[in-house]
Scaffold this motif. Structure first.
Motif, PDB file in Angstrom:
ATOM      1  N   SER A  93      42.804 -48.487 -74.256  1.00 43.56           N
ATOM      2  CA  SER A  93      41.637 -47.533 -74.301  1.00 43.56           C
ATOM      3  C   SER A  93      40.798 -47.954 -72.810  1.00 43.56           C
ATOM      4  CB  SER A  93      40.591 -47.985 -75.477  1.00 43.56           C
ATOM      5  OG  SER A  93      40.190 -49.520 -75.269  1.00 43.56           O
ATOM      6  N   ILE A  94      41.065 -49.230 -72.396  1.00 38.93           N
ATOM      7  CA  ILE A  94      40.468 -49.667 -71.123  1.00 38.93           C
ATOM      8  C   ILE A  94      40.942 -48.687 -69.993  1.00 38.93           C
ATOM      9  CG2 ILE A  94      40.037 -51.327 -69.348  1.00 38.93           C
ATOM     10  CD1 ILE A  94      40.093 -53.242 -71.517  1.00 38.93           C
ATOM     11  N   ILE A  95      42.227 -48.326 -69.954  1.00 39.56           N
ATOM     12  CA  ILE A  95      42.579 -47.597 -69.017  1.00 39.56           C
ATOM     13  C   ILE A  95      42.367 -46.078 -69.117  1.00 39.56           C
ATOM     14  CG2 ILE A  95      45.142 -47.043 -67.905  1.00 39.56           C
ATOM     15  CD1 ILE A  95      46.173 -49.407 -68.935  1.00 39.56           C
ATOM     16  N   CYS A  96      42.510 -45.562 -70.510  1.00 41.11           N
ATOM     17  CA  CYS A  96      42.308 -44.132 -70.663  1.00 41.11           C
ATOM     18  C   CYS A  96      40.860 -43.907 -70.621  1.00 41.11           C
ATOM     19  CB  CYS A  96      42.962 -43.847 -72.035  1.00 41.11           C
ATOM     20  SG  CYS A  96      44.614 -44.183 -72.281  1.00 41.11           S
ATOM     21  N   GLY A  97      39.858 -44.578 -70.972  1.00 42.62           N
ATOM     22  CA  GLY A  97      38.439 -44.297 -70.959  1.00 42.62           C
ATOM     23  C   GLY A  97      38.400 -44.000 -69.503  1.00 42.62           C
ATOM     24  N   PRO A  98      38.413 -44.669 -68.607  1.00 39.88           N
ATOM     25  CA  PRO A  98      38.074 -44.441 -67.250  1.00 39.88           C
ATOM     26  C   PRO A  98      38.699 -43.188 -66.704  1.00 39.88           C
ATOM     27  CG  PRO A  98      38.533 -46.679 -67.402  1.00 39.88           C
ATOM     28  CD  PRO A  98      38.980 -46.255 -68.548  1.00 39.88           C
TER      29      PRO A  98
ATOM     30  N   MET B  34      24.683 -49.531 -56.966  1.00 40.37           N
ATOM     31  CA  MET B  34      23.938 -48.359 -56.787  1.00 40.37           C
ATOM     32  C   MET B  34      22.543 -48.922 -55.883  1.00 40.37           C
ATOM     33  SD  MET B  34      23.393 -46.065 -59.912  1.00 40.37           S
ATOM     34  CE  MET B  34      22.469 -44.724 -59.279  1.00 40.37           C
ATOM     35  N   VAL B  35      22.180 -50.108 -56.074  1.00 35.43           N
ATOM     36  CA  VAL B  35      21.170 -50.963 -55.388  1.00 35.43           C
ATOM     37  C   VAL B  35      21.680 -51.651 -54.255  1.00 35.43           C
ATOM     38  CG1 VAL B  35      19.391 -52.663 -55.574  1.00 35.43           C
ATOM     39  CG2 VAL B  35      19.972 -51.274 -57.371  1.00 35.43           C
ATOM     40  N   GLN B  36      22.819 -52.404 -54.510  1.00 34.12           N
ATOM     41  CA  GLN B  36      23.265 -53.266 -53.236  1.00 34.12           C
ATOM     42  C   GLN B  36      24.069 -52.406 -52.117  1.00 34.12           C
ATOM     43  OE1 GLN B  36      21.687 -56.559 -54.602  1.00 34.12           O
ATOM     44  NE2 GLN B  36      23.485 -57.031 -53.438  1.00 34.12           N
ATOM     45  N   TYR B  37      24.631 -51.334 -52.690  1.00 33.27           N
ATOM     46  CA  TYR B  37      25.495 -50.664 -51.623  1.00 33.27           C
ATOM     47  C   TYR B  37      24.949 -49.122 -51.572  1.00 33.27           C
ATOM     48  CZ  TYR B  37      28.465 -54.417 -52.435  1.00 33.27           C
ATOM     49  OH  TYR B  37      29.126 -55.720 -52.585  1.00 33.27           O
ATOM     50  N   GLY B  38      24.029 -48.754 -52.157  1.00 30.38           N
ATOM     51  CA  GLY B  38      23.452 -47.449 -52.097  1.00 30.38           C
ATOM     52  C   GLY B  38      24.353 -46.227 -52.462  1.00 30.38           C
ATOM     53  N   TRP B  39      25.387 -46.632 -53.469  1.00 33.61           N
ATOM     54  CA  TRP B  39      26.281 -45.539 -53.803  1.00 33.61           C
ATOM     55  C   TRP B  39      25.372 -44.794 -54.700  1.00 33.61           C
ATOM     56  CZ3 TRP B  39      30.617 -49.747 -54.757  1.00 33.61           C
ATOM     57  CH2 TRP B  39      31.090 -50.020 -53.423  1.00 33.61           C
ATOM     58  N   THR B  40      26.078 -43.493 -54.711  1.00 32.53           N
ATOM     59  CA  THR B  40      25.409 -42.321 -55.677  1.00 32.53           C
ATOM     60  C   THR B  40      25.735 -42.637 -57.327  1.00 32.53           C
ATOM     61  OG1 THR B  40      27.070 -40.859 -55.447  1.00 32.53           O
ATOM     62  CG2 THR B  40      25.028 -40.844 -53.966  1.00 32.53           C
ATOM     63  N   GLY B  41      25.499 -42.033 -58.164  1.00 32.20           N
ATOM     64  CA  GLY B  41      25.543 -42.134 -59.680  1.00 32.20           C
ATOM     65  C   GLY B  41      27.158 -41.749 -59.524  1.00 32.20           C
ATOM     66  N   ILE B  42      27.534 -40.866 -59.059  1.00 27.73           N
ATOM     67  CA  ILE B  42      28.973 -40.280 -59.252  1.00 27.73           C
ATOM     68  C   ILE B  42      29.922 -41.205 -58.630  1.00 27.73           C
ATOM     69  CG2 ILE B  42      30.529 -38.470 -58.344  1.00 27.73           C
ATOM     70  CD1 ILE B  42      28.604 -36.513 -59.142  1.00 27.73           C
ATOM     71  N   GLU B  43      29.379 -41.707 -57.356  1.00 25.42           N
ATOM     72  CA  GLU B  43      30.477 -42.723 -56.543  1.00 25.42           C
ATOM     73  C   GLU B  43      30.524 -43.878 -57.425  1.00 25.42           C
ATOM     74  OE1 GLU B  43      29.490 -41.662 -51.974  1.00 25.42           O
ATOM     75  OE2 GLU B  43      28.229 -42.886 -53.147  1.00 25.42           O
ATOM     76  N   THR B  44      29.341 -44.504 -58.187  1.00 25.86           N
ATOM     77  CA  THR B  44      29.340 -45.619 -59.047  1.00 25.86           C
ATOM     78  C   THR B  44      30.400 -45.262 -60.016  1.00 25.86           C
ATOM     79  OG1 THR B  44      27.260 -46.210 -58.614  1.00 25.86           O
ATOM     80  CG2 THR B  44      28.136 -46.831 -60.534  1.00 25.86           C
ATOM     81  N   VAL B  45      30.286 -44.123 -60.848  1.00 24.32           N
ATOM     82  CA  VAL B  45      31.278 -43.935 -62.043  1.00 24.32           C
ATOM     83  C   VAL B  45      32.754 -43.961 -61.609  1.00 24.32           C
ATOM     84  CG1 VAL B  45      32.025 -42.216 -63.517  1.00 24.32           C
ATOM     85  CG2 VAL B  45      29.487 -42.768 -63.353  1.00 24.32           C
ATOM     86  N   ARG B  46      32.935 -43.023 -60.441  1.00 28.32           N
ATOM     87  CA  ARG B  46      34.215 -43.274 -60.080  1.00 28.32           C
ATOM     88  C   ARG B  46      34.750 -44.683 -59.546  1.00 28.32           C
ATOM     89  NH1 ARG B  46      33.320 -39.717 -55.889  1.00 28.32           N
ATOM     90  NH2 ARG B  46      33.805 -37.872 -57.241  1.00 28.32           N
ATOM     91  N   ILE B  47      34.040 -45.533 -58.919  1.00 32.24           N
ATOM     92  CA  ILE B  47      34.435 -46.861 -58.540  1.00 32.24           C
ATOM     93  C   ILE B  47      34.803 -47.660 -59.895  1.00 32.24           C
ATOM     94  CG2 ILE B  47      33.870 -48.783 -57.388  1.00 32.24           C
ATOM     95  CD1 ILE B  47      32.760 -47.021 -55.251  1.00 32.24           C
TER      96      ILE B  47
END
Length: 508
Positions: free
Chosen positions: A197-202, A315-328
């Motif tokens: 589930s840890i693999i499939c969820g992402p 999002m705060v330290q690196y300034g990544w957007t919400g989508i980038e955060t979810v993807r990473i």
């Protein structure tokens, strides 16, 4: 005595952890802690010599479907909250996380009592899925609220964690439908299903990162986008889970009544008193018990703090957007999940626990976890400057919320992410397996239900406290003081374990 894995629900952080369900790889065939659990159920045929593998696999599927909901939804919680409610703060997110974990801990007990008192497995599981469906429905309709959406999101988090507490009763069910000689394989099936589930969820979350917010409007205020898509998928798994529970699982009959006096249950006051008296009379090394408790609390606290803050850091330290955060985050969870499967496989098939003593495996795990704070510390010489605030995307370090933004330093992102995948993937399963093995052997041949419950309660307390602790320290002081504090906690745990290492020899 054979190896035994701790309940992952209590030992792995939510970002990298499985939210619920049993995960013991190997169970002691004479494990008396199962006696109390098997008071709830019995095999239909008392003389049966075969494990009911059909029910084992069905149970694993039910557990997988419940866990995948949590792993898919959790990654986007903070980005979505910040997207739809600009007034949401890191402090509030920490409080919301603590509240949901407190509800989870409470309802683990409620579902256990329900299952025990009424001798049922199906109805607590169905209730959990219905609660999850309600949570999904509310979550999808959050944008009907014009303001204060963060409060309704917190309520949804609480409902999701309540629903995730119902599969905790499956440990007793697995014990009841499996013979002692097959119990290790039965719990291994559960462990692998949870790790999957840890693999499939992402992967589910990753599939919808091409649909940015606000996405497509289905009906007014109900939308389909990167943050809501996993909820639609999760809701469908709830229907599937209920169907499997109703038509695939079966209630196990009560043991036939005998003239032999019935042993009071641990859920009854007399039963609890009786077990505590037996524990007092038992020859238990209490010093080592307290050392195990301290080690467990320290590891849980520091790991959970990372899990709480990880999307916030991105999002705060690196300034990544919400989508980038979810993807990473999806890559992180998937990578750590694959590595965890490798570690679990080494215990199952390569018998790592017999080749290397558990005390040394645990020392390696906590030492590696301590090194994480040293390697990923935001040194000025090799770190990067904290991203400036971007009002358009609501990303970066907002000086109105964080006084340390000016001159703030963040770890190198590639180094930070790689260390997270490696350390969490390696240490979470190995530390859980080794520590639970040692703890079980220290307790010895007694009814371990009370002492195992005490360890779970301590773990739950840490899970409730840590999100608020981590979010407040980060908001007020930044990453550096938090990393120092967590590093010191883990260094103390490592030092204590080294001091007591020789005493653990008899239990390894």
């Amino acid at each position: 005595m054979k190896q035994k894995v701790a309940d992952s629900e209590k030992s792995v952080d939510p970002v990298f952890r499985i939210t619920s369900g049993p995960t013991s790889l190997e169970k002691d065939e004479s494990d008396s802690s199962l006696d109390a659990k098997e008071e709830c159920f019995s095999l239909a045929d008392e003389d049966a010599e075969e494990t009911n593998w059909r029910l084992i696999y069905i149970t694993a599927v039910v557990s997988f479907l419940g866990a995948i909901e949590g792993t898919a939804v959790h990654m986007s919680e903070w980005p979505y909250m910040r997207e739809i409610d600009p007034d949401a703060t890191v402090k509030f997110f920490g409080i919301a996380s603590s509240a949901s974990k407190a509800a989870h801990a409470l309802f683990v007990l409620i579902f256990a009592v329900w299952s025990f008192k009424y001798k049922t497995v199906k109805w607590p599981l169905i209730a959990g899925r219905i609660i999850a469906m309600v949570a999904c429905f509310i979550y999808l309709c959050i944008e009907y609220l014009p303001t204060g959406r963060r409060y309704l999101m917190m309520f949804c988090y609480i409902l999701f964690d309540i629903s995730g507490s119902s599969p905790s009763i499956l440990r007793a069910y697995i014990a009841a439908v499996s013979m002692p000689k097959d119990r290790s394989k039965a719990f291994a099936a559960m462990s692998l299903s949870m790790t999957l589930s840890i693999i499939c969820g992402p992967l589910i979350q990753m599939a919808f990162t091409t649909i940015p917010y606000p996405g497509f409007t289905i009906i007014p205020h109900v939308k389909f986008h990167v943050y809501s898509a996993p909820i639609w998928i999760a809701n469908s798994t709830n229907f599937i889970s209920i169907a499997i529970i109703v038509f695939g699982m079966k209630e196990l009959p009560r043991k036939p009544k005998t003239k032999k006096p019935k042993k009071p249950s641990i859920f009854e006051l007399e039963g609890l008193k009786m077990r505590i008296q037996k524990i007092k009379k038992a020859n238990i090394d209490w010093i080592l018990v307290f050392v195990v408790w301290i080690a467990k609390c320290g590891k849980t606290m520091t790991a959970r703090s990372i899990g709480t803050l990880l999307p916030i850091l991105m999002m705060v330290q690196y300034g990544w957007t919400g989508i980038e955060t979810v993807r990473i985050t999806s890559f992180l969870m998937g990578g750590s999940g694959l590595l965890s499967m490798f570690v679990i496989g080494s215990f199952m098939f390569c018998k790592l626990g017999t080749i290397v003593q558990p005390r040394f495996i645990y020392l390696f795990s906590i030492s590696l976890f301590t090194m994480l704070y040293i390697v990923t510390y935001p040194y000025k010489s090799i770190g990067v400057e904290v991203a400036m605030y971007n009002a358009t995307d609501n990303t970066g370090c907002d000086p109105d919320k964080y006084s340390w933004c000016e001159g703030g330093i963040a770890p190198q992102p590639i180094l930070f992410l790689c260390c997270m995948v490696f350390v969490f993937g390696m240490t979470m399963p190995s530390s859980a397996i080794s520590l639970d093995t040692i703890y079980s052997k220290i307790l010895g041949n007694i009814d371990q239900s009370v002492m195992q419950g005490a360890a779970v309660i301590l773990d739950d307390i840490m899970m409730v406290i840590t999100p608020t602790y981590a979010s407040y320290i980060y908001t007020l002081l930044g990453l550096q003081p938090l990393w120092i504090m967590n590093g010191c906690i883990m260094s103390c745990v490592v030092g204590l374990w080294i001091v007591m290492l020789q005493k653990f020899k008899d239990y390894s």
